[in-house]
Design a protein around this motif. Structure first.
Motif, PDB file in Angstrom:
ATOM      1  N   SER A 141       1.057  -1.585   0.417  1.00 17.44           N
ATOM      2  CA  SER A 141       0.072   0.317   0.070  1.00 17.44           C
ATOM      3  C   SER A 141       0.933   1.238   0.094  1.00 17.44           C
ATOM      4  O   SER A 141      -0.203   2.399   0.375  1.00 17.44           O
ATOM      5  CB  SER A 141      -0.938   0.261   1.025  1.00 17.44           C
ATOM      6  N   TYR A 142       1.986   0.973  -0.148  1.00 21.97           N
ATOM      7  CA  TYR A 142       3.068   2.173  -0.561  1.00 21.97           C
ATOM      8  C   TYR A 142       2.757   3.236   0.887  1.00 21.97           C
ATOM      9  O   TYR A 142       2.972   4.705   1.354  1.00 21.97           O
ATOM     10  CB  TYR A 142       2.808   3.086  -1.003  1.00 21.97           C
ATOM     11  N   THR A 143       2.789   2.255   2.048  1.00 26.76           N
ATOM     12  CA  THR A 143       3.494   2.867   3.616  1.00 26.76           C
ATOM     13  C   THR A 143       3.575   2.867   4.146  1.00 26.76           C
ATOM     14  O   THR A 143       3.759   2.855   5.858  1.00 26.76           O
ATOM     15  CB  THR A 143       1.348   3.038   3.922  1.00 26.76           C
ATOM     16  N   ALA A 144       4.881   1.637   3.730  1.00 27.76           N
ATOM     17  CA  ALA A 144       6.407   1.468   4.396  1.00 27.76           C
ATOM     18  C   ALA A 144       7.514   2.437   4.803  1.00 27.76           C
ATOM     19  O   ALA A 144       8.669   1.774   5.217  1.00 27.76           O
ATOM     20  CB  ALA A 144       6.614  -0.034   3.560  1.00 27.76           C
ATOM     21  N   GLY A 145       7.017   3.868   4.534  1.00 28.06           N
ATOM     22  CA  GLY A 145       8.030   4.660   4.494  1.00 28.06           C
ATOM     23  C   GLY A 145       8.988   4.396   4.111  1.00 28.06           C
ATOM     24  O   GLY A 145      10.666   5.092   4.326  1.00 28.06           O
ATOM     25  N   GLN A 146       9.714   3.537   2.688  1.00 31.69           N
ATOM     26  CA  GLN A 146      10.779   4.009   2.510  1.00 31.69           C
ATOM     27  C   GLN A 146      10.821   4.702   0.881  1.00 31.69           C
ATOM     28  O   GLN A 146      11.744   4.153   0.180  1.00 31.69           O
ATOM     29  CB  GLN A 146      10.284   2.209   1.309  1.00 31.69           C
ATOM     30  N   GLY A 147      10.230   5.786   1.197  1.00 33.98           N
ATOM     31  CA  GLY A 147       9.858   6.658   0.025  1.00 33.98           C
ATOM     32  C   GLY A 147       8.943   6.829  -1.606  1.00 33.98           C
ATOM     33  O   GLY A 147       8.650   5.699  -1.171  1.00 33.98           O
ATOM     34  N   GLY A 148       9.412   7.738  -2.257  1.00 27.31           N
ATOM     35  CA  GLY A 148       8.392   6.886  -3.008  1.00 27.31           C
ATOM     36  C   GLY A 148       8.883   7.416  -4.498  1.00 27.31           C
ATOM     37  O   GLY A 148      10.018   7.012  -4.819  1.00 27.31           O
ATOM     38  N   LEU A 149       8.309   7.496  -5.791  1.00 23.89           N
ATOM     39  CA  LEU A 149       8.926   7.178  -6.659  1.00 23.89           C
ATOM     40  C   LEU A 149       9.906   8.245  -7.121  1.00 23.89           C
ATOM     41  O   LEU A 149      10.832   7.561  -8.284  1.00 23.89           O
ATOM     42  CB  LEU A 149       7.420   7.470  -8.006  1.00 23.89           C
ATOM     43  N   LEU A 150       9.669   8.879  -6.703  1.00 25.22           N
ATOM     44  CA  LEU A 150      10.700   9.822  -7.562  1.00 25.22           C
ATOM     45  C   LEU A 150      12.346   9.722  -6.515  1.00 25.22           C
ATOM     46  O   LEU A 150      13.388   9.718  -8.142  1.00 25.22           O
ATOM     47  CB  LEU A 150      10.960  11.152  -7.276  1.00 25.22           C
ATOM     48  N   ALA A 168      17.737  -5.921   0.157  1.00 25.54           N
ATOM     49  CA  ALA A 168      18.852  -6.302   0.812  1.00 25.54           C
ATOM     50  C   ALA A 168      19.737  -4.749   0.462  1.00 25.54           C
ATOM     51  O   ALA A 168      19.538  -4.143   1.406  1.00 25.54           O
ATOM     52  CB  ALA A 168      19.843  -7.075   0.315  1.00 25.54           C
ATOM     53  N   ARG A 169      19.664  -4.015  -0.601  1.00 26.30           N
ATOM     54  CA  ARG A 169      19.843  -2.956  -1.192  1.00 26.30           C
ATOM     55  C   ARG A 169      19.177  -2.140  -0.711  1.00 26.30           C
ATOM     56  O   ARG A 169      19.769  -0.762   0.283  1.00 26.30           O
ATOM     57  CB  ARG A 169      20.247  -2.593  -2.709  1.00 26.30           C
ATOM     58  N   ILE A 170      17.641  -2.600  -0.533  1.00 27.31           N
ATOM     59  CA  ILE A 170      16.755  -1.330  -0.132  1.00 27.31           C
ATOM     60  C   ILE A 170      17.184  -0.719   1.608  1.00 27.31           C
ATOM     61  O   ILE A 170      16.206  -0.145   1.748  1.00 27.31           O
ATOM     62  CB  ILE A 170      15.384  -1.574  -0.838  1.00 27.31           C
ATOM     63  N   ALA A 171      17.450  -2.077   2.521  1.00 31.98           N
ATOM     64  CA  ALA A 171      17.142  -2.154   3.139  1.00 31.98           C
ATOM     65  C   ALA A 171      18.453  -1.033   4.187  1.00 31.98           C
ATOM     66  O   ALA A 171      18.245  -0.762   4.615  1.00 31.98           O
ATOM     67  CB  ALA A 171      17.528  -4.273   3.626  1.00 31.98           C
ATOM     68  N   ARG A 172      19.847  -1.127   3.102  1.00 31.76           N
ATOM     69  CA  ARG A 172      20.557   0.201   3.714  1.00 31.76           C
ATOM     70  C   ARG A 172      20.316   1.262   3.739  1.00 31.76           C
ATOM     71  O   ARG A 172      21.217   2.277   3.504  1.00 31.76           O
ATOM     72  CB  ARG A 172      21.710  -0.454   2.831  1.00 31.76           C
ATOM     73  N   ARG A 173      19.061   1.634   2.844  1.00 29.61           N
ATOM     74  CA  ARG A 173      18.696   2.955   2.857  1.00 29.61           C
ATOM     75  C   ARG A 173      17.610   3.253   4.208  1.00 29.61           C
ATOM     76  O   ARG A 173      17.141   2.601   4.642  1.00 29.61           O
ATOM     77  CB  ARG A 173      17.787   3.171   1.748  1.00 29.61           C
ATOM     78  N   SER A 174      17.856   4.748   4.009  1.00 28.48           N
ATOM     79  CA  SER A 174      17.442   5.124   5.272  1.00 28.48           C
ATOM     80  C   SER A 174      16.016   5.326   4.799  1.00 28.48           C
ATOM     81  O   SER A 174      15.694   5.264   3.807  1.00 28.48           O
ATOM     82  CB  SER A 174      17.552   6.785   5.471  1.00 28.48           C
ATOM     83  N   GLN A 175      14.881   5.226   6.014  1.00 27.00           N
ATOM     84  CA  GLN A 175      14.029   5.361   6.257  1.00 27.00           C
ATOM     85  C   GLN A 175      13.347   7.066   6.281  1.00 27.00           C
ATOM     86  O   GLN A 175      14.024   7.779   6.444  1.00 27.00           O
ATOM     87  CB  GLN A 175      13.398   5.048   7.859  1.00 27.00           C
ATOM     88  N   VAL A 176      11.746   7.147   5.138  1.00 28.38           N
ATOM     89  CA  VAL A 176      11.952   8.591   4.911  1.00 28.38           C
ATOM     90  C   VAL A 176      10.931   8.598   5.933  1.00 28.38           C
ATOM     91  O   VAL A 176      10.421   9.766   6.800  1.00 28.38           O
ATOM     92  CB  VAL A 176      11.341   8.409   3.509  1.00 28.38           C
ATOM     93  N   ASP A 177       9.783   7.801   6.656  1.00 32.40           N
ATOM     94  CA  ASP A 177       9.401   7.774   6.970  1.00 32.40           C
ATOM     95  C   ASP A 177       8.704   6.268   8.591  1.00 32.40           C
ATOM     96  O   ASP A 177       8.957   5.616   7.157  1.00 32.40           O
ATOM     97  CB  ASP A 177       7.632   8.064   6.785  1.00 32.40           C
ATOM     98  N   TYR A 185       3.474   7.543  -2.993  1.00 31.16           N
ATOM     99  CA  TYR A 185       3.379   6.578  -3.822  1.00 31.16           C
ATOM    100  C   TYR A 185       4.961   6.179  -4.788  1.00 31.16           C
ATOM    101  O   TYR A 185       5.727   6.878  -4.876  1.00 31.16           O
ATOM    102  CB  TYR A 185       2.624   6.560  -5.290  1.00 31.16           C
ATOM    103  N   GLY A 186       4.759   5.171  -5.522  1.00 30.12           N
ATOM    104  CA  GLY A 186       5.906   4.515  -6.203  1.00 30.12           C
ATOM    105  C   GLY A 186       7.084   4.063  -5.928  1.00 30.12           C
ATOM    106  O   GLY A 186       8.160   4.304  -6.508  1.00 30.12           O
ATOM    107  N   GLY A 187       7.930   3.897  -4.733  1.00 31.36           N
ATOM    108  CA  GLY A 187       8.950   3.938  -4.306  1.00 31.36           C
ATOM    109  C   GLY A 187       9.311   1.862  -4.531  1.00 31.36           C
ATOM    110  O   GLY A 187       8.232   1.435  -4.798  1.00 31.36           O
ATOM    111  N   PRO A 188      10.330   1.640  -3.443  1.00 28.26           N
ATOM    112  CA  PRO A 188      10.690   0.581  -3.935  1.00 28.26           C
ATOM    113  C   PRO A 188      10.326  -0.644  -3.446  1.00 28.26           C
ATOM    114  O   PRO A 188      11.015  -1.334  -3.257  1.00 28.26           O
ATOM    115  CB  PRO A 188      12.685   0.517  -3.029  1.00 28.26           C
ATOM    116  N   SER A 189       8.580  -1.183  -2.382  1.00 28.24           N
ATOM    117  CA  SER A 189       8.534  -1.713  -1.750  1.00 28.24           C
ATOM    118  C   SER A 189       7.618  -2.904  -2.225  1.00 28.24           C
ATOM    119  O   SER A 189       8.213  -3.804  -1.555  1.00 28.24           O
ATOM    120  CB  SER A 189       7.477  -1.254  -0.825  1.00 28.24           C
TER     121      SER A 189
END
Length: 368
Positions: A141-150, A168-177, A185-189
């Motif tokens: 639902s794109y509410t995971a806090g991992q950022g958006g499409l841009l 694993a690469r996504i896990a190394r990114r900082s949470q946005v929310d 919308y449109g993040g790597p989730s």
């Protein structure tokens, strides 16, 4: 819709955290789906007067061609092909892929191998701290806090990674929310959701999709790749872009919609439980800020699992679901009339979205 909103780009479902009342609504919708309550009487095969002019208005906005398919109860009521687009054209559908991704994930939830509300850190230990508390429901639902499409973090990945390496690469990114705090919308989730699916089933994503979706539904021309890399050989893609990587035909996508419209089965072959279909359409973003919506969908305030909810009833059940793609594909299901269909083209969606919706309004208003 994943992408041309990019700069320069052309056993049963687990109850939600909101408790018994929300689950009851989902089960009620599932019962209506199973009983066919939303389906209306048969519609004449003739398209409504003025519809061709509406499609010509899409061409006037620069689309080289457009196909429109409208169905009810598994029957193609009419098809209109305008401009320069072959009836069997196979196109990238960008974010219309999300509906297909969520459907495959829900087959695994139906099987009891995954839960929508289990923290992902229990299965993917590289997600630690707050990110370990993300749930599959939040991923879809794109509410995971991992950022958006841009951020483009999944779109920039090598297609030859595995989905496990992608996650694993996504896990190394900082949470946005914080998880569950906002819709972006449109993040790597969805790549993370795909990694969970492959881990739970021991199957490669494309093989599992063929086994559980393509073969039962008779999809003949649907493959997974990357929306911005059309020359990739699907057989060599081990990290398909799950928010936008489907290549398909209008007929194939119409059959997929037919399964959803009928509550999870098509021509006697069940793909999803009615409860899973209801959960896909149930609004997951109520009460959350819509922190990022892509161009073309800025007026829609509700999202389910891999699909937008464009209209709700007073109780919050979704009446009009859609999953538009940035390249112009616009599939939809209307539970009020029992009609469903898609506009199929390759053009920048924000340039034609108003004309698409006007055409759809004409279709729905003409339904008996």
């Amino acid at each position: 819709m994943g992408l041309a909103w990019l700069p320069g780009a052309p056993p049963a479902t687990m109850p939600p955290s909101g408790g018994f009342h929300q689950l009851s609504k989902a089960l009620f919708l599932a019962a209506l789906l199973a009983l066919g309550v939303f389906a209306g009487p048969a519609l004449a095969a003739a398209p409504p007067e003025g519809l061709e002019a509406r499609l010509d208005a899409i061409l006037a906005r620069g689309a080289p061609g457009v196909s429109l398919l409208v169905y009810r109860e598994g029957t193609l009521l009419y098809r209109l092909d305008r401009g320069d687009l072959a009836p069997d054209a196979r196109l990238p559908v960008a974010s219309a892929s999300k509906w297909m991704t969520a459907a495959l994930v829900m087959t695994v939830v139906d099987e009891g191998l995954l839960s929508l509300d289990e923290p992902i850190g229990r299965r993917l230990p590289e997600f630690q701290g707050p990110s370990g508390e993300i749930t599959l429901r939040q991923l879809l639902s794109y509410t995971a806090g991992q950022g958006g499409l841009l951020g483009m973090s999944d779109l920039l990945q090598d297609s030859r990674l595995t989905l496990s390496e992608s996650a694993a690469r996504i896990a190394r990114r900082s949470q946005v929310d914080p998880p569950g705090a906002a819709f972006r919308y449109g993040g790597p989730s969805l790549q993370v959701a795909g990694a969970l699916v492959e881990q739970a089933t021991g199957r490669r994503w494309a093989d599992l999709f063929a086994e559980r979706i393509s073969i039962p539904l008779g999809l003949k021309s649907t493959t997974w790749g990357h929306p911005l890399r059309p020359r990739l050989d699907p057989a060599e893609v081990t990290n398909p872009n799950l928010q936008g990587g489907v290549y398909t035909t209008a007929e194939d996508y119409g059959r997929f919609l037919g399964m959803l419209a009928a509550g999870g089965s098509l021509e006697g072959r069940r793909v999803l439980s009615p409860e899973a279909v209801a959960e896909l359409e149930r609004v997951q973003t109520a009460g959350k800020p819509m922190a990022y919506r892509p161009p073309g969908m800025g007026d829609v305030d509700a999202y389910g699992l891999g699909t937008w909810c464009e209209a709700q009833d007073p109780e919050g059940a979704c009446l009009l679901s859609s999953s538009p793609g940035a390249f112009g594909a616009y599939p939809w299901i209307d539970r009020r009339t029992g009609l469903y269909g898609l506009f199929f083209m390759r053009h920048h969606l924000p340039l034609v979205v108003d004309q698409i919706r006007r055409a759809r309004t004409l279709i729905l208003s003409a339904a008996p």
